[in-house]
Design a protein around this motif. Structure first.
Motif, PDB file in Angstrom:
ATOM      1  N   MET A 117       0.847  -1.172   0.000  1.00 34.49           N
ATOM      2  CA  MET A 117       0.000   0.000   0.000  1.00 34.49           C
ATOM      3  C   MET A 117       0.894   1.237   0.000  1.00 34.49           C
ATOM      4  N   ALA A 118       0.555   2.192  -0.857  1.00 31.78           N
ATOM      5  CA  ALA A 118       1.169   3.518  -0.821  1.00 31.78           C
ATOM      6  C   ALA A 118       0.052   4.517  -0.579  1.00 31.78           C
ATOM      7  N   PHE A 177       2.497  14.048   3.173  1.00 31.25           N
ATOM      8  CA  PHE A 177       3.112  12.845   3.721  1.00 31.25           C
ATOM      9  C   PHE A 177       2.844  11.680   2.774  1.00 31.25           C
ATOM     10  N   LEU A 178       3.842  10.857   2.580  1.00 31.11           N
ATOM     11  CA  LEU A 178       3.689   9.619   1.826  1.00 31.11           C
ATOM     12  C   LEU A 178       4.009   8.463   2.757  1.00 31.11           C
ATOM     13  N   THR A 179       3.239   7.398   2.652  1.00 28.56           N
ATOM     14  CA  THR A 179       3.549   6.193   3.403  1.00 28.56           C
ATOM     15  C   THR A 179       3.671   5.026   2.444  1.00 28.56           C
ATOM     16  N   LEU A 180       4.470   4.078   2.840  1.00 31.88           N
ATOM     17  CA  LEU A 180       4.612   2.810   2.125  1.00 31.88           C
ATOM     18  C   LEU A 180       4.538   1.703   3.156  1.00 31.88           C
ATOM     19  N   ARG A 220      -6.800  17.580   4.004  1.00 25.76           N
ATOM     20  CA  ARG A 220      -7.314  18.195   2.779  1.00 25.76           C
ATOM     21  C   ARG A 220      -7.586  17.126   1.737  1.00 25.76           C
ATOM     22  N   GLU A 221      -6.653  16.210   1.598  1.00 27.90           N
ATOM     23  CA  GLU A 221      -6.750  15.196   0.547  1.00 27.90           C
ATOM     24  C   GLU A 221      -6.000  13.944   0.986  1.00 27.90           C
ATOM     25  N   SER A 222      -6.528  12.793   0.613  1.00 31.81           N
ATOM     26  CA  SER A 222      -5.864  11.513   0.852  1.00 31.81           C
ATOM     27  C   SER A 222      -6.004  10.670  -0.401  1.00 31.81           C
ATOM     28  N   ALA A 223      -4.962   9.908  -0.692  1.00 29.80           N
ATOM     29  CA  ALA A 223      -4.994   9.002  -1.847  1.00 29.80           C
ATOM     30  C   ALA A 223      -4.304   7.704  -1.452  1.00 29.80           C
ATOM     31  N   PHE A 224      -4.810   6.597  -1.989  1.00 34.90           N
ATOM     32  CA  PHE A 224      -4.265   5.280  -1.677  1.00 34.90           C
ATOM     33  C   PHE A 224      -4.155   4.467  -2.957  1.00 34.90           C
ATOM     34  N   THR A 225      -3.162   3.605  -2.998  1.00 29.49           N
ATOM     35  CA  THR A 225      -3.072   2.633  -4.079  1.00 29.49           C
ATOM     36  C   THR A 225      -2.517   1.337  -3.500  1.00 29.49           C
ATOM     37  N   GLU A 236      -0.860   7.454 -11.099  1.00 20.28           N
ATOM     38  CA  GLU A 236      -1.724   6.673 -12.003  1.00 20.28           C
ATOM     39  C   GLU A 236      -3.117   6.502 -11.412  1.00 20.28           C
ATOM     40  N   GLU A 237      -3.166   6.245 -10.123  1.00 22.32           N
ATOM     41  CA  GLU A 237      -4.460   6.065  -9.445  1.00 22.32           C
ATOM     42  C   GLU A 237      -5.299   7.339  -9.539  1.00 22.32           C
TER      43      GLU A 237
END
Length: 132
Positions: free
Chosen positions: A21-22, A67-70, A100-105, A127-128
Motif C-alpha cells: 500500500m502507498a 506525507f507519503l507512506t509505504l 485536505r486530501e488523501s490518496a491510496f493505491t 496513475e491512481e
C-alpha cells in the motif's frame, strides 16, 4: 524533515507475494501537518509490531503539508486488521478533521521487490489519480 526509512518487521518468505500500500496525505494547515507528523512515530511503531507486516516507511514534508507512506503486508487482511486496530483507528478518525486530501493505491509484488522505492509509490499514486 527527515524521512522514516524502510524497516522490515518480519521478512516475507523469498518466494512470497506481498500486498503493498502507498498513500499520500495532504493537510489543510501547517498545524494539521505538525499533528500528523507527531502521531507518525507511534503508528510506525504499531506497524512494526503488527502481525503480517513486512515493511513500512514514511516520507514527511511537514512544511509542504504532505506525507507519503509505504507498507508491505502478508496479505490484504493483515493490512485491514492493522487499520482497524488502535491507535491507528482513532488517529485516522481524528486526522479527518484536518486533512485536505488523501490518496491510496494497492498492488501485489514479489517479496524480492521490497523495499518499494518512493519513485514507484509516487508513480502508482499518480496513475491512481489519473495523472501522468
Amino acid at each position: 524533515m527527515p524521512d522514516i526509512p524502510w524497516s522490515t518487521p518480519t521478512p516475507p518468505a523469498p518466494d512470497a507475494e506481498v500486498y503493498v500500500m502507498a498513500s499520500r496525505f495532504e493537510t489543510r494547515t501547517l498545524a494539521g501537518a505538525l499533528r500528523f507528523f507527531l502521531k507518525s512515530p507511534g503508528i510506525i511503531l504499531q506497524i512494526r509490531k503488527a502481525p503480517g507486516a513486512h515493511g513500512v516507511a514514511l516520507r514527511a514534508r511537514v512544511l509542504g503539508r504532505t506525507f507519503l507512506t509505504l507498507s508491505a503486508w502478508e496479505d490484504r487482511d493483515a493490512l485491514y486488521r492493522f487499520a482497524r486496530s488502535e491507535p491507528h483507528r482513532s488517529s485516522s478518525r481524528a486526522a479527518a478533521a484536518y486533512m485536505r486530501e488523501s490518496a491510496f493505491t494497492f498492488w501485489s509484488a514479489p517479496a524480492p521487490a521490497l523495499p518499494v522505492t518512493w519513485a514507484e509509490a509516487e508513480r502508482r499514486l499518480a496513475e491512481e489519480a489519473g495523472r501522468p
